[in-house]
Design a protein around this motif. Structure first.
Motif, mmCIF file in Angstrom:
data_model
loop_
_atom_site.group_PDB
_atom_site.id
_atom_site.type_symbol
_atom_site.label_atom_id
_atom_site.label_comp_id
_atom_site.label_asym_id
_atom_site.label_seq_id
_atom_site.Cartn_x
_atom_site.Cartn_y
_atom_site.Cartn_z
ATOM 1 N N LEU A 175 35.848 16.070 14.693
ATOM 2 C CA LEU A 175 37.409 15.901 14.229
ATOM 3 C C LEU A 175 37.672 14.506 14.124
ATOM 4 C CD1 LEU A 175 40.015 17.435 14.363
ATOM 5 C CD2 LEU A 175 40.120 16.697 16.991
ATOM 6 N N VAL A 176 37.075 13.747 14.683
ATOM 7 C CA VAL A 176 37.296 12.294 14.569
ATOM 8 C C VAL A 176 36.776 11.888 13.297
ATOM 9 C CG1 VAL A 176 37.028 9.914 15.257
ATOM 10 C CG2 VAL A 176 37.647 11.657 17.228
ATOM 11 N N SER A 177 35.773 12.046 13.043
ATOM 12 C CA SER A 177 34.803 11.781 11.942
ATOM 13 C C SER A 177 35.762 12.395 10.541
ATOM 14 C CB SER A 177 33.467 12.086 11.789
ATOM 15 O OG SER A 177 33.244 13.287 11.841
ATOM 16 N N GLY A 178 36.032 13.540 10.709
ATOM 17 C CA GLY A 178 36.707 14.306 9.724
ATOM 18 C C GLY A 178 38.353 13.607 9.495
ATOM 19 N N VAL A 179 38.995 13.528 10.514
ATOM 20 C CA VAL A 179 40.427 13.086 10.492
ATOM 21 C C VAL A 179 40.748 11.593 10.102
ATOM 22 C CG1 VAL A 179 42.674 12.936 11.731
ATOM 23 C CG2 VAL A 179 41.244 15.015 11.909
ATOM 24 N N ALA A 180 39.741 10.748 10.712
ATOM 25 C CA ALA A 180 39.798 9.338 10.698
ATOM 26 C C ALA A 180 40.020 8.862 9.118
ATOM 27 C CB ALA A 180 39.049 8.823 11.359
ATOM 28 N N PRO A 181 38.992 9.436 8.351
ATOM 29 C CA PRO A 181 39.101 9.084 6.955
ATOM 30 C C PRO A 181 40.569 9.292 6.394
ATOM 31 C CG PRO A 181 36.923 10.068 7.223
ATOM 32 C CD PRO A 181 37.932 10.246 8.571
ATOM 33 N N VAL A 182 41.311 10.364 6.796
ATOM 34 C CA VAL A 182 42.308 10.823 6.129
ATOM 35 C C VAL A 182 43.493 10.018 6.724
ATOM 36 C CG1 VAL A 182 43.677 12.932 5.937
ATOM 37 C CG2 VAL A 182 41.279 13.360 5.716
ATOM 38 N N ILE A 183 43.596 9.627 8.002
ATOM 39 C CA ILE A 183 44.692 9.173 8.529
ATOM 40 C C ILE A 183 44.618 7.709 8.121
ATOM 41 C CG2 ILE A 183 45.129 10.865 10.139
ATOM 42 C CD1 ILE A 183 44.280 9.223 12.234
ATOM 43 N N ALA A 184 43.534 7.327 8.201
ATOM 44 C CA ALA A 184 43.250 5.702 7.959
ATOM 45 C C ALA A 184 44.266 5.121 6.716
ATOM 46 C CB ALA A 184 41.705 5.309 7.681
ATOM 47 N N LEU A 223 45.794 17.394 8.902
ATOM 48 C CA LEU A 223 46.027 18.793 9.591
ATOM 49 C C LEU A 223 45.244 19.746 9.086
ATOM 50 C CD1 LEU A 223 49.934 18.946 9.583
ATOM 51 C CD2 LEU A 223 48.738 18.066 11.074
ATOM 52 N N GLY A 224 44.963 19.793 7.827
ATOM 53 C CA GLY A 224 43.859 20.620 7.401
ATOM 54 C C GLY A 224 42.294 20.317 8.133
ATOM 55 N N VAL A 225 42.129 19.307 8.029
ATOM 56 C CA VAL A 225 40.892 18.846 8.628
ATOM 57 C C VAL A 225 40.798 19.169 10.290
ATOM 58 C CG1 VAL A 225 39.116 16.997 9.220
ATOM 59 C CG2 VAL A 225 40.560 16.947 7.254
ATOM 60 N N VAL A 226 41.916 18.967 10.770
ATOM 61 C CA VAL A 226 41.766 19.405 12.459
ATOM 62 C C VAL A 226 41.861 20.814 12.556
ATOM 63 C CG1 VAL A 226 43.610 19.289 14.352
ATOM 64 C CG2 VAL A 226 43.458 17.475 12.848
ATOM 65 N N ILE A 227 42.622 21.782 11.755
ATOM 66 C CA ILE A 227 42.683 22.912 11.798
ATOM 67 C C ILE A 227 41.179 23.543 11.470
ATOM 68 C CG2 ILE A 227 43.398 25.262 10.668
ATOM 69 C CD1 ILE A 227 45.689 23.740 9.994
ATOM 70 N N GLY A 228 40.707 22.912 10.539
ATOM 71 C CA GLY A 228 39.148 23.371 10.191
ATOM 72 C C GLY A 228 38.159 23.187 11.435
ATOM 73 N N VAL A 229 38.206 21.867 11.965
ATOM 74 C CA VAL A 229 37.222 21.338 12.934
ATOM 75 C C VAL A 229 37.353 22.155 14.134
ATOM 76 C CG1 VAL A 229 36.403 19.747 14.506
ATOM 77 C CG2 VAL A 229 36.971 19.063 12.019
ATOM 78 N N GLN A 230 38.733 22.356 14.610
ATOM 79 C CA GLN A 230 39.045 23.090 15.944
ATOM 80 C C GLN A 230 38.403 24.552 15.655
ATOM 81 O OE1 GLN A 230 39.008 20.217 17.436
ATOM 82 N NE2 GLN A 230 40.080 21.244 18.833
ATOM 83 N N THR A 231 38.940 25.066 14.845
ATOM 84 C CA THR A 231 38.419 26.557 14.759
ATOM 85 C C THR A 231 37.084 26.890 14.339
ATOM 86 O OG1 THR A 231 40.529 26.809 13.415
ATOM 87 C CG2 THR A 231 39.157 28.693 13.232
ATOM 88 N N ALA A 232 36.335 25.858 13.514
ATOM 89 C CA ALA A 232 34.973 26.144 13.313
ATOM 90 C C ALA A 232 33.968 25.935 14.720
ATOM 91 C CB ALA A 232 34.309 24.893 12.440
ATOM 92 N N SER A 233 34.617 25.124 15.749
ATOM 93 C CA SER A 233 33.711 24.971 16.867
ATOM 94 C C SER A 233 33.862 26.518 17.585
ATOM 95 C CB SER A 233 34.427 24.023 17.867
ATOM 96 O OG SER A 233 35.599 24.313 18.243
ATOM 97 N N ARG A 234 34.684 27.103 17.601
ATOM 98 C CA ARG A 234 34.903 28.245 18.244
ATOM 99 C C ARG A 234 33.921 29.530 17.571
ATOM 100 N NH1 ARG A 234 39.849 25.805 19.142
ATOM 101 N NH2 ARG A 234 40.584 25.972 21.423
ATOM 102 N N LEU A 235 34.320 29.291 16.174
ATOM 103 C CA LEU A 235 33.216 30.401 15.611
ATOM 104 C C LEU A 235 31.893 30.007 15.327
ATOM 105 C CD1 LEU A 235 35.742 30.750 12.272
ATOM 106 C CD2 LEU A 235 35.653 32.218 14.403
ATOM 107 N N ALA A 236 31.690 28.823 15.615
ATOM 108 C CA ALA A 236 30.223 28.527 15.542
ATOM 109 C C ALA A 236 29.522 29.043 16.601
ATOM 110 C CB ALA A 236 30.043 26.943 15.203
ATOM 111 N N ALA A 237 30.119 28.727 17.889
ATOM 112 C CA ALA A 237 29.565 29.166 19.200
ATOM 113 C C ALA A 237 29.427 30.827 19.316
ATOM 114 C CB ALA A 237 30.400 28.750 20.478
ATOM 115 N N ARG A 238 30.230 31.659 18.562
ATOM 116 C CA ARG A 238 30.318 33.166 18.617
ATOM 117 C C ARG A 238 29.316 33.617 17.447
ATOM 118 N NH1 ARG A 238 35.408 37.094 18.232
ATOM 119 N NH2 ARG A 238 34.228 39.135 18.354
ATOM 120 N N PHE A 239 29.525 33.074 16.211
ATOM 121 C CA PHE A 239 28.871 33.635 15.052
ATOM 122 C C PHE A 239 27.667 32.589 14.524
ATOM 123 C CE2 PHE A 239 33.243 35.112 14.787
ATOM 124 C CZ PHE A 239 32.948 36.467 14.838
#
Length: 456
Positions: free
Chosen positions: A193-202, A312-328
């Motif tokens: 989340l940090v490595s994805g969002v930081a380049p965008v908010i920097a 916001l798009g990166v945040v949505i993607g990262v946070q959702t991906a962590s749940r989906l990855a653990a399940r699928f």
């Protein structure tokens, strides 16, 4: 899949005497760092498969926050000065392509630094390389702030990249030292989340800083950030690589660690996917100052706001991906996210050719950034879950590939556009190519059906 140690009985190897807690249970640790808590009935005692399972919640939270801040140092070093590109072009009386080369130099330095720091951290521990290289970042940032010409600025930027390299690679290695399985997914998702969002908010922060100071002040801010990270590391980051693991015959030499990682087909596949995803992202980042401020006429503050929305798009993607990855499984999440990357980049080309203007570019760009958020943490999980004994080396190769390849590919936008100027079509054409290569790597190298599920 995870090779983290599992202790099923009280350790019998020589070492410190077990510690008896106030409740009468026994806490015993093995030379590898695995911990088991034994109560009055060892048969029913909870087993802590990974060292991080025994860390109190408050300490764990502080560690993740500091590791996230260290991870952000690299993206901030690379992107904080992006809104100043037009000003740099005017001050140094040069071209947009020449200014983009300072970004390329930073990313190449960042890649080289990780290739050095990662294996070194597997050999001598995590803290020492982190402290030394972060100190280099502080000195190089001050050099960039006072650089009298573009060549010296470029040289300082390369050293800044090397100096910022330790944060991300050591942070991932520390997380892999402490955690495994599905908890590893959660912890790595925080760093992703940090490595994805930081380049965008920097650039948003950089735009704000430009209202307060000249562009040289941005590098002074980066130097101060480096000092804070250096002090925090000395005071709060503990060594997580036990001496026994540094002497492990399976990872005793740099050559052996590289061999164990680079002969793994799945690792090589996700390496390509990560590199291509970052290349698509940085093609956008390097082109955006000229595309949105020059072509579409946005001022630095509006340009920064655009980046904030995309974050916001990166945040949505990262946070959702962590749940989906653990399940699928992370491989199946990437099967969808890489396809969306290709579709979104193609949509930017189409809308630009149809003359739909700023909104025709911004909307599919938001979708592209969200798909990047889905991809980043799954690349890290698939790579690191398989290589716990060489976590530093694996993390360094991931980071070096991501930023090194992106540093080489992202200037293609400026090269393609040197006659007609940067447009959404030229930017997105590079993004389309990167997404297509990532899809091919997933299905022909990783082969999702051959990858097992994560351990509990």
């Amino acid at each position: 899949m995870s090779d983290a140690p599992r202790t099923n009985s009280t350790p019998t190897t020589p070492g410190p005497a077990p510690e008896r807690t106030a409740t009468g249970s026994i806490r015993a640790s093995s030379p590898t760092g695995a911990i088991r808590t034994l109560g009055s009935n060892p048969a029913t005692a909870p087993i802590m498969l990974h060292p991080g399972d025994a860390i109190p919640l408050g300490r764990r939270t502080l560690t993740i926050i500091l590791l996230g801040a260290l991870t952000a140092l690299g993206p901030f070093t690379i992107d904080l000065y992006l809104p100043a590109f037009p000003v740099l072009e005017e001050d140094f009386q040069t071209t947009a392509a020449a200014i983009q080369l300072t970004l390329t130099g930073t990313m190449i330095g960042f890649a080289l630094g990780q290739l050095i720091v990662g294996p070194l951290s597997d050999k001598i521990g995590r803290r020492t390389p982190l402290i030394a290289v972060t100190a280099l970042h502080v000195l190089a940032s001050l050099g960039a702030a006072f650089a009298p010409d573009l060549p010296l600025l470029g040289a300082a930027r390369v050293l800044m990249g090397i100096g910022a390299a330790a944060g991300g690679v050591v942070a991932m290695a520390v997380v892999r030292d402490l955690f495994g399985g599905r908890r590893l997914v959660v912890m790595l998702s925080r760093l992703a989340l940090v490595s994805g969002v930081a380049p965008v908010i920097a650039p948003l922060i950089g735009s704000w800083l430009l209202t307060l100071m000249p562009w040289r002040g941005i590098f002074g801010v980066l130097a101060a950030y480096g000092v804070v990270m250096l002090v925090s590391t000395v005071l709060f980051i503990r060594e997580t690589l036990p001496v026994a693991r540094r002497k492990d015959p399976g990872g005793a030499t740099m050559r052996e660690r590289y061999r164990s990682v680079l002969t793994d087909r799945v690792f090589l596949g996700v390496l390509v996917i990560g590199g291509m995803t970052f290349s698509g992202l940085f093609s956008y980042l390097s082109a955006s100052p000229f595309l949105f401020q020059v072509t579409h006429g946005l001022d630095p503050q509006q340009y920064g706001l655009l980046f904030a929305v995309n974050s916001l798009g990166v945040v949505i993607g990262v946070q959702t991906a962590s749940r989906l990855a653990a399940r699928f499984g992370p491989q199946w999440v990437m099967a969808y996210s890489t396809a969306v990357l290709l579709l979104a980049a193609s949509a930017i080309v189409i809308t630009d050719q149809l003359g739909l203007g700023l909104w025709g570019t911004v909307i599919p760009l938001f979708v592209f950034m969200t798909a990047c958020g889905f991809t980043f943490p799954n690349v890290q999980v698939l790579a690191l879950d398989r290589h716990g004994k060489a976590a530093g080396t694996a993390a360094s190769i991931i980071g070096a590939t991501n930023f090194g390849v992106a540093g080489l590919i992202s200037p293609l936008v400026g090269w393609i556009s040197q006659d007609a100027g940067i447009t959404a079509t030229t930017m997105a054409s590079v993004m389309v190519g990167c997404a297509a290569v990532g899809i091919l790597a997933l299905w022909f190298v990783v082969r999702p059906r051959t990858v097992g599920m994560l351990t509990p």
